[in-house]
Design a protein around this motif. Structure first.
Motif, PDB file in Angstrom:
ATOM      1  N   HIS A   1      20.481   0.811   8.282  1.00 15.81           N
ATOM      2  CA  HIS A   1      19.853  -0.188   9.152  1.00 15.81           C
ATOM      3  C   HIS A   1      20.886  -1.121   9.774  1.00 15.81           C
ATOM      4  N   SER A   2      20.611  -1.522  10.989  1.00 22.17           N
ATOM      5  CA  SER A   2      21.529  -2.397  11.736  1.00 22.17           C
ATOM      6  C   SER A   2      21.461  -3.823  11.181  1.00 22.17           C
TER       7      SER A   2
ATOM      8  N   ARG B   1      19.434   8.721  15.706  1.00 16.16           N
ATOM      9  CA  ARG B   1      18.064   8.235  15.717  1.00 16.16           C
ATOM     10  C   ARG B   1      17.732   7.650  17.082  1.00 16.16           C
ATOM     11  N   SER B   2      16.464   7.796  17.443  1.00 14.12           N
ATOM     12  CA  SER B   2      16.081   7.218  18.711  1.00 14.12           C
ATOM     13  C   SER B   2      16.194   5.710  18.583  1.00 14.12           C
TER      14      SER B   2
ATOM     15  N   HIS C   1       7.281  -1.317  12.670  1.00 13.23           N
ATOM     16  CA  HIS C   1       8.548  -0.783  12.166  1.00 13.23           C
ATOM     17  C   HIS C   1       9.022   0.372  13.049  1.00 13.23           C
TER      18      HIS C   1
HETATM   19  C1  HEM Z   1      11.946  -5.171   5.667  1.00 10.91           C
HETATM   20  C2  HEM Z   1      12.352  -3.933   5.727  1.00 10.91           C
HETATM   21  C3  HEM Z   1      12.746  -3.201   6.981  1.00 10.91           C
HETATM   22  C4  HEM Z   1      13.030  -3.648   8.226  1.00 10.91           C
HETATM   23  C5  HEM Z   1      13.034  -5.082   8.730  1.00 10.91           C
HETATM   24  C6  HEM Z   1      13.339  -2.489   9.043  1.00 10.91           C
HETATM   25  C7  HEM Z   1      13.683  -2.525  10.376  1.00 10.91           C
HETATM   26  C8  HEM Z   1      14.085  -1.441  11.101  1.00 10.91           C
HETATM   27  C9  HEM Z   1      14.647  -1.499  12.428  1.00 10.91           C
HETATM   28  C10 HEM Z   1      14.838  -2.752  13.246  1.00 10.91           C
HETATM   29  C11 HEM Z   1      14.933  -0.234  12.790  1.00 10.91           C
HETATM   30  C12 HEM Z   1      15.586   0.229  14.092  1.00 10.91           C
HETATM   31  C13 HEM Z   1      17.018   0.692  13.831  1.00 10.91           C
HETATM   32  C14 HEM Z   1      17.903  -0.420  13.370  1.00 10.91           C
HETATM   33  O1  HEM Z   1      17.955  -1.460  14.048  1.00 10.91           O
HETATM   34  O2  HEM Z   1      18.525  -0.226  12.319  1.00 10.91           O
HETATM   35  C15 HEM Z   1      14.551   0.617  11.710  1.00 10.91           C
HETATM   36  C16 HEM Z   1      14.677   1.985  11.739  1.00 10.91           C
HETATM   37  C17 HEM Z   1      14.324   2.784  10.703  1.00 10.91           C
HETATM   38  N1  HEM Z   1      13.880   2.408   9.481  1.00 10.91           N
HETATM   39 FE1  HEM Z   1      13.560   0.526   8.881  1.00 10.91          FE
HETATM   40  N2  HEM Z   1      13.231  -1.370   8.271  1.00 10.91           N
HETATM   41  C18 HEM Z   1      12.871  -1.766   7.016  1.00 10.91           C
HETATM   42  C19 HEM Z   1      12.681  -0.962   5.927  1.00 10.91           C
HETATM   43  C20 HEM Z   1      12.785   0.404   5.939  1.00 10.91           C
HETATM   44  C21 HEM Z   1      12.612   1.253   4.792  1.00 10.91           C
HETATM   45  C22 HEM Z   1      12.293   0.763   3.402  1.00 10.91           C
HETATM   46  C23 HEM Z   1      12.793   2.522   5.231  1.00 10.91           C
HETATM   47  C24 HEM Z   1      12.697   3.815   4.471  1.00 10.91           C
HETATM   48  C25 HEM Z   1      11.905   4.009   3.505  1.00 10.91           C
HETATM   49  C26 HEM Z   1      13.073   2.479   6.635  1.00 10.91           C
HETATM   50  C27 HEM Z   1      13.277   3.581   7.424  1.00 10.91           C
HETATM   51  C28 HEM Z   1      13.683   3.521   8.724  1.00 10.91           C
HETATM   52  C29 HEM Z   1      13.986   4.684   9.508  1.00 10.91           C
HETATM   53  C30 HEM Z   1      13.881   6.139   9.054  1.00 10.91           C
HETATM   54  C31 HEM Z   1      14.406   4.212  10.739  1.00 10.91           C
HETATM   55  C32 HEM Z   1      14.937   5.073  11.866  1.00 10.91           C
HETATM   56  C33 HEM Z   1      13.971   5.305  12.919  1.00 10.91           C
HETATM   57  C34 HEM Z   1      14.631   6.007  14.101  1.00 10.91           C
HETATM   58  O3  HEM Z   1      15.393   5.336  14.807  1.00 10.91           O
HETATM   59  O4  HEM Z   1      14.376   7.175  14.267  1.00 10.91           O
HETATM   60  N3  HEM Z   1      13.069   1.172   7.033  1.00 10.91           N
HETATM   61  N4  HEM Z   1      14.052  -0.129  10.679  1.00 10.91           N
END
Ligand code: HEM
Length: 393
Positions: A71-72, A176-177, A47
């Motif tokens: 999220h994207s 965000r990075s 993740h």
């Molecule tokens: C199946 C669930 C999830 C998937 C597939 C997923 C996938 C991703 C992906 C691909 C990114 C990179 C940025 C983007 O493309 O938006 C990301 C960033 C992030 N996700 Fe998730 N995510 C999931 C669930 C979550 C949950 C539940 C949280 C919080 C509790 C979370 C917190 C974050 C954070 C804080 C980042 C930013 C990281 C940064 O760029 O500094 N994600 N996630």
């Protein structure tokens, strides 16, 4: 799991909340997003937002956190591949989220508060399920609508404003990075063509919202927040050019001396350990140090290993030879700089140790096994940007 549970008419598997709540370990991590159940066990380490944020939501409703991050669409597609079913309809009320009506004032004529670029947000609760903690957060700095009647008449405006608000909030979200996508997850997902994506952030780490072009005649305005940060911490003298000198810190010399070895001791320590931390200096922005190594071997690497998260992860940064040596100071010196992240928890620490790797082996000065530690300390009553620095403990 879930075998006895009914299925939806289109064959989606339903899970009871109690069953989902049990899947909260490294062995099996499930989360709920918009009433859909995701098995993220294998995704934890990959993740881009880190394993920890998913672990915190394990077995529970992660909808709000997931949406908060913005999220994207790539992320949403990835999520789809991890969906294993849905929360049982009878349990959905147990995790119901709050619905808010969002008002944007200052966007209509006659209501301006004089900050065209920063609309005042007015939030009104529609349901009464909001927790008091949440309410405290929402009301912080936000005002109640003044005239209810007027607001009802302007429902249409509100809809328009809500989309402006959404855009505003997105722009003001912390930058965000960009993620390094795991190759396996990129099959069929756009953006996985190896091209670099770049985002811009301002001095506070916020997304770049707009670009202003200055003319040659126009003086750029530096925000006072940025200026005050520089005023509070004037640049320190270049300690690396001044060898064999006591540890110095404009911030807290006594405490530093108490924690870091006496520099005049470095002769003895370098003989014993072959490598030693000779001097360190701290500013709000970085930690600089000087490492002394016993002279001799030609092929060597000198550096510092440091962590900001109690060794959950660490970085090895190579130190570079310090050019001039003063007479009377045996051995060779190397300098390093570790830049501290701008947003740190008030209780954060940086731990580090210095190393020498040569053909004769690996040698460490780790403060007699305890590592060197600097703690981040905030000064109450000021903004975090001007108020905190690392201190030796
Ligand atoms: C199946 C669930 C999830 C998937 C597939 C997923 C996938 C991703 C992906 C691909 C990114 C990179 C940025 C983007 O493309 O938006 C990301 C960033 C992030 N996700 Fe998730 N995510 C999931 C669930 C979550 C949950 C539940 C949280 C919080 C509790 C979370 C917190 C974050 C954070 C804080 C980042 C930013 C990281 C940064 O760029 O500094 N994600 N996630």
């Amino acid at each position: 799991m879930g075998e006895n549970e009914p299925q939806s008419p289109d064959g989606v598997r339903y899970f009871r909340l109690s069953e989902i709540e049990e899947q909260n370990s490294f062995k099996s991590t499930w989360i709920i997003i918009n009433n859909k159940v995701y098995d993220v066990t294998k995704f934890l380490e990959e993740h881009p937002g880190g394993e920890e944020v998913l672990r915190e939501q394990a077995g529970g409703n992660a909808t709000e956190s997931f949406e908060d991050v913005g999220h994207s669409s790539d992320a949403r597609q990835m999520a789809a591949s991890m969906m294993i079913g849905e929360l049982h309809p009878d349990d959905r009320h147990k995790i119901a989220t709050k619905e808010l009506v969002v008002y944007l004032a200052g966007s209509r004529s006659g209501r301006s508060h004089g900050h065209a670029a920063l609309p005042h947000l007015h939030l009104r609760e529609r349901r009464s399920v909001m927790s008091s903690e949440k309410r405290g957060q929402m009301e912080n700095g936000l005002k109640e609508p003044q005239e209810q009647e007027e607001e009802q008449e302007e429902d249409l405006d509100d809809e328009l404003d809500a989309s402006r608000l959404e855009r505003f909030m997105r722009d003001r979200r912390r930058a965000r990075s960009l993620p390094a996508y795991p190759a396996a997850l990129l099959d069929g997902v756009s953006g996985g063509d190896g091209r670099k994506r770049v985002k811009f952030a301002d001095s506070m780490g916020l997304n770049l919202a707009s670009v202003k072009h200055f003319s040659a005649l126009e003086e750029p305005q530096i925000p006072s927040k940025v200026l005050s940060r520089h005023r509070s911490f004037p640049p320190q003298q270049d300690l690396l050019s001044d060898l064999c000198q006591s540890f110095k810190s404009g911030l807290d010399t006594d405490r530093l001396l108490a924690c870091f070895p006496e520099p005049r001791d470095s002769e003895r320590r370098v003989q014993r350990l072959r490598v030693c931390l000779e001097r360190v200096t701290i500013s709000q922005f970085d930690v600089r140090g000087q490492i002394r190594v016993s002279s001799g071997c030609s092929d060597k690497e000198v550096g510092v290993r440091y962590t900001f998260n109690d060794w959950l992860s660490y970085v090895d940064a190579q130190a570079l030879p310090v050019a001039a040596e003063q007479p009377g100071c045996g051995g060779e010196r190397f300098g390093f700089t570790v830049y501290t992240p701008p947003f740190m928890d008030p209780s954060s620490s940086v731990h580090f140790a210095v190393y020498l790797k040569s053909e004769e082996g690996e040698f460490w000065d780790n403060n007699e096994g305890q590592n060197y530690t600097l703690r981040y300390r905030s000064m109450p009553g000021t903004t975090p940007f001007v108020s905190a620095a690392f201190y030796a403990t």
